[in-house]
Write an enzyme that holds these catalytic residues in place. Structure first.
Site, PDB file in Angstrom:
ATOM      1  N   GLN A 120       0.851  -1.194   0.000  1.00 49.42           N
ATOM      2  CA  GLN A 120       0.000   0.000   0.000  1.00 49.42           C
ATOM      3  C   GLN A 120       0.886   1.243   0.000  1.00 49.42           C
ATOM      4  O   GLN A 120       0.389   2.358  -0.117  1.00 49.42           O
ATOM      5  CB  GLN A 120      -0.876   0.029   1.245  1.00 49.42           C
ATOM      6  CG  GLN A 120      -1.816  -1.159   1.385  1.00 49.42           C
ATOM      7  CD  GLN A 120      -2.414  -1.219   2.783  1.00 49.42           C
ATOM      8  OE1 GLN A 120      -3.432  -0.617   3.057  1.00 49.42           O
ATOM      9  NE2 GLN A 120      -1.758  -1.949   3.661  1.00 49.42           N
ATOM     10  N   HIS A 139      -1.542   1.297  -4.243  1.00 50.79           N
ATOM     11  CA  HIS A 139      -1.971   2.691  -4.038  1.00 50.79           C
ATOM     12  C   HIS A 139      -1.129   3.691  -4.837  1.00 50.79           C
ATOM     13  O   HIS A 139      -1.153   4.881  -4.547  1.00 50.79           O
ATOM     14  CB  HIS A 139      -1.937   3.048  -2.542  1.00 50.79           C
ATOM     15  CG  HIS A 139      -3.002   2.353  -1.741  1.00 50.79           C
ATOM     16  ND1 HIS A 139      -3.018   2.329  -0.363  1.00 50.79           N
ATOM     17  CD2 HIS A 139      -4.111   1.663  -2.134  1.00 50.79           C
ATOM     18  CE1 HIS A 139      -4.078   1.646   0.051  1.00 50.79           C
ATOM     19  NE2 HIS A 139      -4.743   1.229  -0.999  1.00 50.79           N
ATOM     20  N   CYS A 179      -0.531  11.628 -16.719  1.00 54.82           N
ATOM     21  CA  CYS A 179      -1.114  12.733 -17.483  1.00 54.82           C
ATOM     22  C   CYS A 179      -2.617  12.516 -17.606  1.00 54.82           C
ATOM     23  O   CYS A 179      -3.057  11.471 -18.085  1.00 54.82           O
ATOM     24  CB  CYS A 179      -0.475  12.824 -18.870  1.00 54.82           C
ATOM     25  SG  CYS A 179      -1.231  14.136 -19.864  1.00 54.82           S
ATOM     26  N   LEU A 184       3.572  -3.697  14.751  1.00 51.86           N
ATOM     27  CA  LEU A 184       4.005  -3.158  16.045  1.00 51.86           C
ATOM     28  C   LEU A 184       3.021  -3.534  17.136  1.00 51.86           C
ATOM     29  O   LEU A 184       3.403  -3.886  18.250  1.00 51.86           O
ATOM     30  CB  LEU A 184       4.128  -1.637  15.935  1.00 51.86           C
ATOM     31  CG  LEU A 184       4.798  -0.920  17.087  1.00 51.86           C
ATOM     32  CD1 LEU A 184       6.201  -1.451  17.325  1.00 51.86           C
ATOM     33  CD2 LEU A 184       4.841   0.583  16.817  1.00 51.86           C
TER      34      LEU A 184
HETATM   35  P1  OAD Z   1      -1.612   3.282   9.280  1.00 54.32           P
HETATM   36  O1  OAD Z   1      -1.013   4.554   9.774  1.00 54.32           O
HETATM   37  O2  OAD Z   1      -3.091   3.187   9.268  1.00 54.32           O
HETATM   38  O3  OAD Z   1      -1.042   2.058  10.119  1.00 54.32           O
HETATM   39  C1  OAD Z   1       0.328   1.882  10.336  1.00 54.32           C
HETATM   40  C2  OAD Z   1       0.513   0.586  11.118  1.00 54.32           C
HETATM   41  O4  OAD Z   1       1.907   0.345  11.228  1.00 54.32           O
HETATM   42  C3  OAD Z   1      -0.053   0.631  12.548  1.00 54.32           C
HETATM   43  O5  OAD Z   1      -0.825  -0.544  12.793  1.00 54.32           O
HETATM   44  C4  OAD Z   1       1.191   0.641  13.426  1.00 54.32           C
HETATM   45  O6  OAD Z   1       1.010  -0.059  14.646  1.00 54.32           O
HETATM   46  C5  OAD Z   1       2.200  -0.064  12.539  1.00 54.32           C
HETATM   47  N1  OAD Z   1       3.605   0.313  12.809  1.00 54.32           N
HETATM   48  C6  OAD Z   1       4.113   1.519  13.158  1.00 54.32           C
HETATM   49  N2  OAD Z   1       5.429   1.477  13.309  1.00 54.32           N
HETATM   50  C7  OAD Z   1       5.797   0.197  13.048  1.00 54.32           C
HETATM   51  C8  OAD Z   1       7.040  -0.495  13.054  1.00 54.32           C
HETATM   52  N3  OAD Z   1       8.201   0.107  13.343  1.00 54.32           N
HETATM   53  N4  OAD Z   1       7.035  -1.815  12.753  1.00 54.32           N
HETATM   54  C9  OAD Z   1       5.879  -2.458  12.459  1.00 54.32           C
HETATM   55  N5  OAD Z   1       4.675  -1.860  12.443  1.00 54.32           N
HETATM   56  C10 OAD Z   1       4.632  -0.539  12.732  1.00 54.32           C
HETATM   57  O7  OAD Z   1      -1.016   3.046   7.812  1.00 54.32           O
HETATM   58  P2  OAD Z   1      -1.440   1.986   6.686  1.00 54.32           P
HETATM   59  O8  OAD Z   1      -2.076   0.784   7.283  1.00 54.32           O
HETATM   60  O9  OAD Z   1      -0.271   1.816   5.810  1.00 54.32           O
HETATM   61  O10 OAD Z   1      -3.745   5.045   1.581  1.00 54.32           O
HETATM   62  O11 OAD Z   1      -2.538   2.815   5.911  1.00 54.32           O
HETATM   63  C11 OAD Z   1      -3.190   2.233   4.817  1.00 54.32           C
HETATM   64  C12 OAD Z   1      -3.532   3.271   3.800  1.00 54.32           C
HETATM   65  O12 OAD Z   1      -4.215   4.361   4.438  1.00 54.32           O
HETATM   66  C13 OAD Z   1      -2.336   3.955   3.157  1.00 54.32           C
HETATM   67  O13 OAD Z   1      -1.827   3.235   2.061  1.00 54.32           O
HETATM   68  C14 OAD Z   1      -2.884   5.274   2.721  1.00 54.32           C
HETATM   69  C15 OAD Z   1      -3.679   5.612   3.966  1.00 54.32           C
HETATM   70  O14 OAD Z   1      -4.724   6.487   3.808  1.00 54.32           O
HETATM   71  C16 OAD Z   1      -3.961   6.029   0.701  1.00 54.32           C
HETATM   72  O15 OAD Z   1      -3.452   7.130   0.799  1.00 54.32           O
HETATM   73  C17 OAD Z   1      -4.868   5.631  -0.421  1.00 54.32           C
END
Ligand code: OAD
Length: 243
Positions: free
Chosen positions: A95, A113, A121, A208
């Site tokens: 993602q 994503h 473009c 995490l």
């Molecule tokens: P989130 O910010 O929702 O979640 C991040 C996750 O990573 C959380 O569950 C944390 O506990 C975990 N985390 C943080 N630090 C970590 C580490 N050092 N090791 C392991 N895990 C860790 O982000 P995403 O799940 O990536 O989409 O979000 C999904 C989508 O929402 C993104 O691709 C983006 C966003 O809106 C779009 O922009 C379309």
């Protein structure tokens, strides 16, 4: 250790956190500092394209300051191991819009994503590798139109990329691993339940802390990605070397 012939790994922003990139929903994360409605929807771009371009220009520029961490490198090693031994495959479905999997050496990566280092473009549809800032006045290098370039990013309300390929990979997976994602955004958050319904693959969460969908995984290991991912990859490689 279960069969690891066909491995599908879903990654989210948590895998890049220890490289210095912000996650989205944690304290101080990107969606803490910016409203999704202002920077990550087609409506936001129609209303204030300069603001949206500035947001993604800043994030693209930040990529020049960071590099992969041990979790990215471990996944690249695992792909190489799968290829070298001929035991199976590894597909990363990410993602993330950063380029850290590729910089670490992973080849088989689908960016569902989109990618910060590409622009698209809106006039001619071409997708172009782009490392600089984009202004509304920047002409498309293919067709010359301006304003026409937009970030090659999937915004809320838009269809993620590669869904057919991802579906096919999930159908044939023996192991599904979710790394560093909170399980808030669909369809990615629904992959674990799809895999369970198919009934073929073992499912593992490496995060995490427990994600929103943690209870759907058969196994979970919680801790920083640089620890848990590297340990898990080392275990797989060692187990296969002994078998
Ligand atoms: P989130 O910010 O929702 O979640 C991040 C996750 O990573 C959380 O569950 C944390 O506990 C975990 N985390 C943080 N630090 C970590 C580490 N050092 N090791 C392991 N895990 C860790 O982000 P995403 O799940 O990536 O989409 O979000 C999904 C989508 O929402 C993104 O691709 C983006 C966003 O809106 C779009 O922009 C379309």
């Amino acid at each position: 250790m279960r069969s690891s012939a066909n491995i599908v790994v879903l990654t989210g922003s948590g895998i890049s956190a220890e490289s210095g990139l912000s996650t989205f929903r944690e304290n101080g994360g990107l969606w803490d500092q910016h409203r999704v409605e202002d920077v990550a929807t087609p409506e936001a771009f129609a209303r204030d394209p300069n603001l949206v371009q500035r947001f993604y220009n800043a994030r693209r520029a930040r990529l020049n300051e960071v590099g992969p961490n041990e979790a990215h490198y471990a996944l690249a090693r695992l792909e190489q191991h799968q290829n070298d031994t001929g035991r199976g495959s590894l597909l990363i479905v990410t993602q993330n819009v950063d380029n850290l999997h590729e910089t670490a050496g992973s080849k088989n990566v689908l960016h569902m994503h989109g990618e910060l280092r590409k622009v698209r473009c809106r006039a001619c549809g071409s997708v172009i590798t782009w490392l600089q800032d984009v202004e509304q006045s920047t002409p498309c290098p293919t067709c010359g139109q301006a304003p026409a370039l937009r970030p090659h990013i999937v915004w809320f309300g838009e269809m993620p990329f590669h869904l057919n390929e991802i579906d096919n990979a999930l159908q044939h997976a023996d192991l599904f691993v979710s790394i560093g994602t909170s399980g808030n955004v669909y369809p990615a958050a629904g992959f674990v339940s799809m895999v369970r319904a198919i009934g073929r693959a073992h499912t593992l969460e490496l995060n995490l802390q427990p994600s929103e969908t943690h209870s759907q995984f058969a196994e979970a290991r919680h801790g920083p990605a640089t620890d848990v991912v590297a340990n898990w990859v080392n275990e797989i490689i060692k187990t296969e070397e002994l078998s």
